[in-house]
Design a protein around this motif. Structure first.
Motif, mmCIF file in Angstrom:
data_model
loop_
_atom_site.group_PDB
_atom_site.id
_atom_site.type_symbol
_atom_site.label_atom_id
_atom_site.label_comp_id
_atom_site.label_asym_id
_atom_site.label_seq_id
_atom_site.Cartn_x
_atom_site.Cartn_y
_atom_site.Cartn_z
ATOM 1 N N VAL A 84 0.860 -1.188 0.000
ATOM 2 C CA VAL A 84 0.000 0.000 0.000
ATOM 3 C C VAL A 84 0.894 1.235 0.000
ATOM 4 O O VAL A 84 1.907 1.285 0.702
ATOM 5 C CB VAL A 84 -0.915 0.032 1.247
ATOM 6 C CG1 VAL A 84 -1.778 1.300 1.257
ATOM 7 C CG2 VAL A 84 -1.802 -1.212 1.308
ATOM 8 N N ILE A 85 0.507 2.233 -0.792
ATOM 9 C CA ILE A 85 1.185 3.518 -0.759
ATOM 10 C C ILE A 85 0.392 4.482 0.115
ATOM 11 O O ILE A 85 -0.850 4.512 0.063
ATOM 12 C CB ILE A 85 1.382 4.104 -2.172
ATOM 13 C CG1 ILE A 85 2.171 5.409 -2.090
ATOM 14 C CG2 ILE A 85 0.062 4.281 -2.906
ATOM 15 C CD1 ILE A 85 2.601 5.965 -3.436
ATOM 16 N N ILE A 86 1.095 5.253 0.914
ATOM 17 C CA ILE A 86 0.486 6.278 1.755
ATOM 18 C C ILE A 86 0.665 7.620 1.057
ATOM 19 O O ILE A 86 1.789 8.090 0.857
ATOM 20 C CB ILE A 86 1.150 6.320 3.146
ATOM 21 C CG1 ILE A 86 1.064 4.945 3.825
ATOM 22 C CG2 ILE A 86 0.511 7.402 4.006
ATOM 23 C CD1 ILE A 86 -0.327 4.421 4.033
ATOM 24 N N ASN A 87 -0.454 8.238 0.676
ATOM 25 C CA ASN A 87 -0.423 9.550 0.045
ATOM 26 C C ASN A 87 -0.717 10.640 1.068
ATOM 27 O O ASN A 87 -1.161 10.352 2.192
ATOM 28 C CB ASN A 87 -1.437 9.602 -1.099
ATOM 29 C CG ASN A 87 -1.033 8.729 -2.273
ATOM 30 O OD1 ASN A 87 0.129 8.708 -2.675
ATOM 31 N ND2 ASN A 87 -1.989 8.001 -2.838
ATOM 32 N N SER A 88 -0.513 11.890 0.703
ATOM 33 C CA SER A 88 -0.706 12.979 1.653
ATOM 34 C C SER A 88 -2.131 13.042 2.181
ATOM 35 O O SER A 88 -2.359 13.385 3.346
ATOM 36 C CB SER A 88 -0.326 14.320 1.014
ATOM 37 O OG SER A 88 -1.057 14.536 -0.176
ATOM 38 N N GLY A 89 -3.114 12.690 1.341
ATOM 39 C CA GLY A 89 -4.498 12.709 1.790
ATOM 40 C C GLY A 89 -4.855 11.641 2.801
ATOM 41 O O GLY A 89 -5.936 11.682 3.393
ATOM 42 N N ASN A 90 -3.963 10.690 2.998
ATOM 43 C CA ASN A 90 -4.177 9.630 3.993
ATOM 44 C C ASN A 90 -3.687 10.029 5.375
ATOM 45 O O ASN A 90 -3.879 9.274 6.334
ATOM 46 C CB ASN A 90 -3.444 8.352 3.582
ATOM 47 C CG ASN A 90 -3.850 7.819 2.233
ATOM 48 O OD1 ASN A 90 -3.007 7.438 1.432
ATOM 49 N ND2 ASN A 90 -5.141 7.782 1.951
ATOM 50 N N ASP A 113 0.172 -15.835 2.368
ATOM 51 C CA ASP A 113 1.619 -15.645 2.285
ATOM 52 C C ASP A 113 1.961 -14.340 3.000
ATOM 53 O O ASP A 113 2.191 -13.313 2.379
ATOM 54 C CB ASP A 113 2.066 -15.592 0.819
ATOM 55 C CG ASP A 113 3.587 -15.599 0.687
ATOM 56 O OD1 ASP A 113 4.276 -15.759 1.697
ATOM 57 O OD2 ASP A 113 4.075 -15.440 -0.453
ATOM 58 N N PRO A 114 1.988 -14.380 4.346
ATOM 59 C CA PRO A 114 2.043 -13.139 5.120
ATOM 60 C C PRO A 114 3.436 -12.537 5.262
ATOM 61 O O PRO A 114 3.828 -12.112 6.345
ATOM 62 C CB PRO A 114 1.492 -13.575 6.478
ATOM 63 C CG PRO A 114 1.928 -14.999 6.610
ATOM 64 C CD PRO A 114 1.865 -15.572 5.208
ATOM 65 N N ALA A 115 4.218 -12.509 4.173
ATOM 66 C CA ALA A 115 5.452 -11.729 4.194
ATOM 67 C C ALA A 115 5.080 -10.268 4.413
ATOM 68 O O ALA A 115 3.976 -9.846 4.063
ATOM 69 C CB ALA A 115 6.197 -11.906 2.880
ATOM 70 N N PRO A 116 5.965 -9.470 4.998
ATOM 71 C CA PRO A 116 5.630 -8.067 5.250
ATOM 72 C C PRO A 116 5.145 -7.351 3.997
ATOM 73 O O PRO A 116 5.680 -7.542 2.906
ATOM 74 C CB PRO A 116 6.954 -7.479 5.748
ATOM 75 C CG PRO A 116 7.678 -8.636 6.357
ATOM 76 C CD PRO A 116 7.311 -9.825 5.510
ATOM 77 N N LEU A 117 4.117 -6.544 4.158
ATOM 78 C CA LEU A 117 3.627 -5.726 3.054
ATOM 79 C C LEU A 117 4.682 -4.704 2.642
ATOM 80 O O LEU A 117 5.496 -4.269 3.461
ATOM 81 C CB LEU A 117 2.366 -4.974 3.472
ATOM 82 C CG LEU A 117 1.075 -5.761 3.662
ATOM 83 C CD1 LEU A 117 0.021 -4.862 4.299
ATOM 84 C CD2 LEU A 117 0.567 -6.313 2.331
ATOM 85 N N LEU A 118 4.644 -4.303 1.372
ATOM 86 C CA LEU A 118 5.413 -3.155 0.924
ATOM 87 C C LEU A 118 4.611 -1.916 1.294
ATOM 88 O O LEU A 118 3.603 -1.601 0.668
ATOM 89 C CB LEU A 118 5.628 -3.217 -0.590
ATOM 90 C CG LEU A 118 6.281 -4.480 -1.158
ATOM 91 C CD1 LEU A 118 6.358 -4.400 -2.673
ATOM 92 C CD2 LEU A 118 7.662 -4.710 -0.555
ATOM 93 N N LEU A 119 5.027 -1.225 2.331
ATOM 94 C CA LEU A 119 4.325 -0.047 2.822
ATOM 95 C C LEU A 119 5.187 1.163 2.511
ATOM 96 O O LEU A 119 6.285 1.313 3.056
ATOM 97 C CB LEU A 119 4.060 -0.174 4.323
ATOM 98 C CG LEU A 119 3.140 -1.348 4.683
ATOM 99 C CD1 LEU A 119 3.197 -1.653 6.167
ATOM 100 C CD2 LEU A 119 1.711 -1.060 4.242
ATOM 101 N N MET A 120 4.709 2.017 1.620
ATOM 102 C CA MET A 120 5.578 3.044 1.043
ATOM 103 C C MET A 120 4.951 4.417 1.036
ATOM 104 O O MET A 120 3.724 4.573 1.140
ATOM 105 C CB MET A 120 5.962 2.648 -0.378
ATOM 106 C CG MET A 120 4.796 2.464 -1.341
ATOM 107 S SD MET A 120 5.291 1.803 -2.962
ATOM 108 C CE MET A 120 5.907 0.174 -2.543
ATOM 109 N N THR A 121 5.816 5.417 0.905
ATOM 110 C CA THR A 121 5.368 6.798 0.760
ATOM 111 C C THR A 121 6.488 7.596 0.114
ATOM 112 O O THR A 121 7.593 7.089 -0.097
ATOM 113 C CB THR A 121 4.972 7.400 2.119
ATOM 114 O OG1 THR A 121 4.218 8.588 1.909
ATOM 115 C CG2 THR A 121 6.190 7.702 2.985
ATOM 116 N N ASP A 122 6.186 8.870 -0.217
ATOM 117 C CA ASP A 122 7.191 9.783 -0.774
ATOM 118 C C ASP A 122 7.649 10.737 0.326
ATOM 119 O O ASP A 122 6.962 11.718 0.625
ATOM 120 C CB ASP A 122 6.595 10.596 -1.926
ATOM 121 C CG ASP A 122 6.137 9.744 -3.093
ATOM 122 O OD1 ASP A 122 6.932 9.561 -4.030
ATOM 123 O OD2 ASP A 122 4.979 9.277 -3.073
#
Length: 382
Positions: A84-90, A113-122
């Protein structure tokens, strides 16, 4: 992504690990340098997953507002999302987004397959920061400082500690574009370190090394470079064609990537611009010439490739987001980034990839290799 968007209010927030500790998540202990094999021990192989799940594990979702929708939590728990990407509106506050990220992590525990999520932002710095906190200096300010490499390293540490404290494990930074003139696409927001590729190279390497030492993966962008783009050439909004010569592309724009790859950067984001001297017919992220021949072949990148926003205006005339996602995967992109804020759009991308995998439009072996690269990265993140 190209568009700086609405950054949060610039108030100072300490980048401590309190958010992670509150949820029982590990604090930074330094980065593992060894890259594991394609599938980590205990990982679920493709044969055990449905086509929708295999496709989903190459798609990064987005969501609207500050409350995580149940539809996204269900998508994650069913094993049909890579991240999931975290945007400014989140983001309304650091505590709010930390709690939201923990919701996403909790949903992932039910995934097959509970490998860690790709949790990203700018969290580039300066005007482009999605979370409240540092780095407060822009890349341009860092590049103009008395000791650019040291300032870039400090920014990388600041960004890494802030994001890790919030439970976010990927930063879509640094920008390695080498800007050309004052006020052009990168320079208008201070997103480029310098007009000198050597300065960009040194700063990018320092930022990547320092940030990845905190356990937060870095993303070099926007390959092969948006430095030649004028102020109006924003691929988030419209098609962009760059006629930069091959010698300039390789000698200037791609130059910083050699140092970034040597530093072990985990991800490279590929631009949506068309580079006429590499491939005059396709945006870079839809071009196997750019992705496979230039980035992987000539430069030797073995990590994870990630698209810029798949709903970008640069691609709107080429097909639906699903069709463009299939084209990107076919060109060699590993992760498809759906950043529009619509869970339904992310689901459409998953369905399109799954259909293309089933009907043979996408090669099953190549699809599995890309998925393995993504899972190898996920297995190394917190």
């Amino acid at each position: 992504m190209d568009d700086p968007g609405n950054h949060p209010t610039r108030r100072t927030v300490l980048a401590a690990g309190a958010g992670l500790a509150a949820f029982g998540l590990p604090l930074p202990t330094g980065r593992r340098t060894a890259r594991p094999g394609p599938l980590a021990a205990g990982a679920v192989g493709p044969a055990a997953l449905t086509p929708q799940q295999q496709a989903g594990q190459r798609v990064v979702f987005s969501f609207p507002g500050t409350t995580v929708p149940q539809a996204l939590l269900d998508q994650i728990s069913s094993g049909q999302a890579a991240g999931v990407i975290i945007n400014s509106g989140n983001v309304s506050s650091l505590s709010q987004i930390t709690a939201a990220v923990q919701q996403l992590r909790q949903a992932n525990l039910s995934s097959p397959d509970p490998a860690p999520l790709l949790l990203m932002t700018d969290q580039e710095g300066g005007q482009v920061r999605r979370l409240p906190g540092g780095p407060t200096q822009s890349e341009k300010q860092i590049g103009q400082s008395s000791d650019p490499a040291s300032a870039a390293a400090a920014a990388g540490t600041t960004a890494g500690n802030l994001l890790r404290g919030a439970g976010i494990n990927i930063n879509l930074a640094p920008v390695l574009d080498v800007y050309r003139t004052a006020g052009d696409f990168d320079d208008q927001y201070g997103r480029s370190y310098s007009t000198d590729p050597s300065v960009v190279s040194a700063c990018g390497k320092a930022f990547i090394t320092a940030q990845q030492a905190t356990g937060v993966a870095a993303t070099a962008k926007h390959f092969p470079g948006l430095g030649p783009a004028t102020s109006s050439q924003n691929t988030d909004l419209r098609p962009v064609t760059l006629t930069t010569s091959l010698s300039s592309l390789r000698g200037t724009d791609e130059f910083p990537y050699t140092a970034a790859l040597a530093a072990g950067v985990d991800l490279v984001m590929v631009s949506w611009a068309i580079y006429t001297h590499l491939d005059a017919s396709h945006p870079a992220g839809l071009s196997s010439t750019v992705v496979q021949s230039e980035l992987r072949g000539r430069l030797g990148f073995t990590g994870v490739t990630i698209t810029d926003a798949i709903a970008a205006g640069a691609l709107s005339s080429l097909g639906t987001i699903g069709q463009n996602a299939v084209a990107a995967a076919g060109a060699g992109m590993d992760v498809i980034l759906e950043a529009s804020g619509s869970v339904a759009n992310g689901q459409a991308v998953v369905t399109a990839l799954a259909t293309a995998l089933q009907n043979g439009t996408l090669d099953a072996t190549a699809f599995g290799t890309a998925r393995d690269r993504v899972n190898a990265l996920r297995s190394r993140l917190f």
